[in-house]
Design an enzyme around this catalytic site. Structure first.
Site: not given
Ligand SMILES: Cc1cc2nc3c(=O)[nH]c(=O)nc-3n(C[C@H](O)[C@H](O)[C@H](O)COP(=O)(O)OP(=O)(O)OC[C@H]3O[C@@H](n4cnc5c(N)ncnc54)[C@H](O)[C@@H]3O)c2cc1C
Length: 406
Positions: A128, A246
């Site tokens: 990411q 996350e």
């Protein structure tokens, strides 16, 4: 909450437990010496493929997309059982925990068709690409830009701290597509091919000697509009899905992380000039404090599980877990290093128990930053759990190109 499994959950747990006992044996004990990076990559790939073949990947995802179509409780049960083994999942944690859920929620059907199944099967690795040199906590301050050119977008800029970028096949990247809009509004997200011309990942050297994360430079990188995730200018909204995933992924205590039992075992072995370390009152107090923190984390996690089991989304209590997990891990590992005296700092030793504590000591400082720093999480707890006044956000409505660079 009733902590006991329902009969169906108990059956699933027993099956998962039996499968793990038969298949994860080779990962059960920590390796005598820590894995090299190449060994970790190979072991992660092999483990992901093994789980995929047995139906233990994408547990909550629809069957049509290569998942198992089961509930979040099934996924939690499998993870609880898996955490008892040395199961190397690091390489796929970001892709499957954060990137693919974002593609899955906001991507076009064509993107979902193309990317979800190979990621679940362990064929493709993801990273990411969010943080930049001038945008971490203030993620909406990113400067990497994407400019439309025909059916493509052209990306220029730099990301940093990108975990596994050098090992990845694809990444999700947040870019600025409209600098004249306020900072949260001019962002757009894409899937980017990490092997495309113009992408350069430069690994950063860590104090552990390893290189887990990177600076990543984008120079004239072309991405087709078909690889946009979500609408143009909606990148912030898309990022929030990723942030929620996350926080859920990093909120709990990592299954392999050492706890009070490791500290107790170490203290029982260490001879000091006054006798065994475990007999000293201050050592016993530290072990007790670690135990209390571990139990608190476990119960806070149970609150999140309780919400999930009722079909609700876990709330900001995940932030509490993350603050306590990271701080406890760091303090406990530092104390273990102190107890071990000179041996505590000999990295890569052949004593598996010390290797585990040393690894935790070095990783725990990063855990207090990754996925939201302690201070940012405390702001979230203050605002969203305690209802205190919000943090100052003076540039929230200012067009991005009128905000002065720090
Ligand atoms: C192990 C690790 C892995 C990572 N992996 C990735 C990854 O794969 N991809 C990715 O994009 N990024 C990744 N990151 C980056 C991470 O998301 C950022 O480091 C983090 O968001 C903090 O940003 P920063 O480093 O720019 O610090 P800054 O935001 O500059 O913060 C500096 C200090 O100021 C404090 N601070 C900032 N704003 C406030 C405020 N409003 N109130 C109070 N205090 C404040 C912070 O708490 C911190 O102490 C990773 C980081 C680590 C440590």
């Amino acid at each position: 909450m009733d902590f006991n499994d329902t009969p169906t959950d108990a059956e699933y747990r027993a099956t998962a437990r039996a499968w793990l006992a038969a298949n994860a044996t080779e990962y059960r004990d920590p390796p005598a010496t820590p894995h090299t990076r190449a060994e970790m990559v190979a072991a992660s790939r092999a483990w992901q493929k093994k789980k995929h073949a047995a139906g233990y990947t994408g547990i909550t995802w629809p069957k049509a997309m290569g998942g198992q179509g089961l509930s979040p409780m099934h996924s939690i049960i499998f993870n609880q059982e898996q955490s008892k083994y040395h199961a190397p999942s690091e390489l796929f944690a970001i892709g499957l925990g954060m990137c693919i859920p974002t593609v899955f929620t906001h991507g076009s059907p064509a993107l979902v068709d193309r990317y979800v199944a190979p990621a679940l099967a362990g064929d493709e690795v993801w990273c990411q690409l969010f943080s930049e040199p001038s945008a971490g906590s203030d993620l909406a301050g990113i400067r990497t830009k994407a400019v439309k050119d025909g059916d493509d977008w052209v990306i220029d800029g730099q990301k940093v701290w990108t975990t596994n970028a050098h090992l990845s096949d694809f990444g999700i990247i947040v870019t600025r597509t409209d600098p004249s809009a306020p900072k949260h509004k001019g962002l757009t997200m894409f899937v980017v091919d990490m092997h495309a011309p113009g992408v350069e990942a430069r690994p950063l050297k860590q104090m552990s000697g390893g290189s887990d994360f990177n600076e990543v430079f984008f120079t004239g990188v072309r991405v087709s509009d078909s690889h946009r995730v979500g609408a143009v200018g909606e990148g912030w909204k898309v990022s929030l899905t990723r942030l929620m995933n996350e926080r859920l992924a990093v909120g709990g205590k990592p299954g392999h992380a050492p706890g009070y039992r490791d500290l107790m075992a170490l203290a029982a072995d260490i001879e000091t000039e006054f006798g065994l370390a475990i007999e000293a009152r201050d050592v016993r107090q530290r072990i007790a404090a670690t135990y209390i923190a571990d139990e608190g984390i476990k119960l806070t996690q149970m609150r999140a599980l309780s919400a999930l089991s009722k079909g609700e989304a876990p709330g900001p209590e995940q932030s509490i877990s993350k603050v306590v997990v990271a701080k406890t891990m760091q303090e406990m590992a530092a104390f273990a290093m102190d107890l071990s005296e000179a041996a505590g700092f000999v990295t890569g030793g052949t004593e598996p128990r010390l290797a585990k504590l040393q690894g935790s000591y070095m990783a725990s400082a990063g855990l207090r930053i990754a996925g939201g720093t302690d201070e940012i999480l405390r702001n979230i707890i203050a605002e969203r759990v305690l209802g205190l006044p919000g943090d100052m956000r003076p540039d929230k409505d200012t067009p991005f190109n009128e905000i002065r660079a720090a």
